[in-house]
Design an enzyme around this catalytic site. Structure first.
Site, PDB file in Angstrom:
ATOM      1  N   ALA A 131       0.729  -0.938   0.129  1.00  0.00           N
ATOM      2  CA  ALA A 131       0.227  -0.128  -0.215  1.00  0.00           C
ATOM      3  C   ALA A 131       1.007   0.896   0.102  1.00  0.00           C
ATOM      4  O   ALA A 131       2.102   1.360   0.781  1.00  0.00           O
ATOM      5  CB  ALA A 131      -0.965  -0.061   1.297  1.00  0.00           C
ATOM      6  N   GLY A 176       0.615  -5.832   0.012  1.00  0.00           N
ATOM      7  CA  GLY A 176      -0.072  -6.148  -0.471  1.00  0.00           C
ATOM      8  C   GLY A 176       0.400  -6.226  -1.666  1.00  0.00           C
ATOM      9  O   GLY A 176      -0.617  -6.595  -3.028  1.00  0.00           O
ATOM     10  N   GLU A 179       0.633  -9.924  -2.201  1.00  0.00           N
ATOM     11  CA  GLU A 179      -1.367 -10.347  -1.796  1.00  0.00           C
ATOM     12  C   GLU A 179      -1.664 -10.250  -3.724  1.00  0.00           C
ATOM     13  O   GLU A 179      -2.464 -11.334  -3.703  1.00  0.00           O
ATOM     14  CB  GLU A 179      -2.407  -9.008  -1.164  1.00  0.00           C
ATOM     15  N   GLU A 199       1.889  -6.855   7.430  1.00  0.00           N
ATOM     16  CA  GLU A 199       1.397  -5.522   8.022  1.00  0.00           C
ATOM     17  C   GLU A 199       1.600  -6.142   9.798  1.00  0.00           C
ATOM     18  O   GLU A 199       1.229  -4.810   9.586  1.00  0.00           O
ATOM     19  CB  GLU A 199       0.265  -6.373   6.912  1.00  0.00           C
TER      20      GLU A 199
END
Length: 329
Positions: A131, A176, A179, A199
């Site tokens: 992010a 992310g 991911e 995270e």
């Protein structure tokens, strides 16, 4: 009962992909998103400021394009490359990148001529840093939830694409970014690449599918260990863990994983495109249910390929001892 259950599961899977399945039997025109679309065959590199060798698809690429989409041509026709291009932000996931990638995914999922999607970076040394925390820090608390939901929806749609998807990880894929790679069918990494769901270091948890896809990829216990420790592994260890399918030594151009991903995509091209889509659907849906239901899903998917022209072409080509010419019909 298993067969009925299998068809029921399959019907539920087909609903969100109705447009894709219609496209499997009717060639549709090329869909094009509103962002930059490039048609070239090879990546080129140029020097750009303090960021070193910066990857460009052609001389027409603009520094302001967070994503460049390339529809390959010639012998590679059918391969589409999504190139993430945010060098100053280490390819971090921003509002604009989510928007552009969503448009790109929407464009290819209804395009029956797309055989494989490769997700890579145009910035050497980085795949995606997760992010965009600088942008996130400027968001009001009420904006964070909706943004994460949009990012999660994007990654889910990437995972739901009917054609094979390959993540080429030539640099760091964190949070992310990993991911996003986990949502792809196949992951290829340079041995020097760094990967991790980090995270918990920020007192949050993976929010775009990491807690679900990582255990499915490497097993529950190992996934818990990596997430609890916010551990980062290199490409070689990721291959050992089963996090990536292939780990390759990095080259001077910094695109070894991309080149390996492209080789894989080329292996898929000669095969029946509808058959590949049905195989992907059968695997993805079947792995989530018991074996009896999974076998029924496979039977239902097999039924979809029986009436196709491609199946007849495959039999004819075999009889005539020539390569088949599949059209996705």
């Amino acid at each position: 009962m298993a067969i009925l259950a299998g068809y029921r599961v399959l019907a539920q899977a087909f609903r969100p992909l109705a447009a894709n399945l219609d496209g499997a039997f009717r060639l549709q025109g090329h869909a094009r998103s509103s962002h930059l679309v490039l048609h070239t065959n090879e990546l080129q590199y140029v020097r750009s400021g303090t960021y070193g060798a910066r990857r460009h698809f052609s001389s027409d690429a603009k520094s302001g394009d967070d994503l460049c989409v390339r529809y390959l041509d010639g012998g590679d026709s059918g391969i589409v490359v999504f190139g993430i291009n945010r060098p100053k932000a280490k390819n971090a996931i921003s509002k604009n990148l989510v928007k552009m990638m969503s448009e790109a995914v929407d464009a290819v999922k209804v395009n029956n001529k797309v055989r494989t999607v490769v997700v890579c970076s145009m910035v050497p040394g980085i795949f995606c840093a997760g992010a965009d925390l600088k942008e996130r820090a400027k968001m009001h608390q009420s904006e964070v939830g909706p943004f994460v939901s949009k990012a999660r929806a994007l990654i889910t749609e990437l995972g739901n694409l009917p054609m094979p998807t390959i993540a080429a990880i030539d640099g760091a894929a964190l949070g992310g970014g990993l991911e996003m790679a986990l949502a792809c069918d196949i992951r290829v990494a340079a041995t020097s690449a760094k990967m991790g769901l980090v995270e918990t270091k920020l007192a949050i948890i993976p929010g775009a599918g990491g807690t679900q896809r990582l255990p499915r990829a490497i097993g529950v216990s190992l996934a818990k260990e990596l997430i609890f420790a916010a551990r980062v592994v290199d490409g070689a260890e990721a291959r050992t863990l089963g996090l990536v399918s292939h780990a390759v030594d990095q080259n001077q151009s910094g695109d070894a994983a991309y080149r390996r991903a492209l080789d894989l995509a080329r292996e898929f091209l000669p095969q029946g495109p509808i058959a590949i889509r049905m195989a992907k659907l059968a695997i993805n849906q079947g792995i989530e249910v018991d074996l009896a239901t999974g076998l029924a899903i496979e039977e239902a998917c097999y039924a979809q390929v029986i009436p196709t022209k491609d199946r007849i072409e495959g039999l004819t080509a075999f009889k005539e001892k020539r390569p088949p010419r599949y059209k996705g019909e």
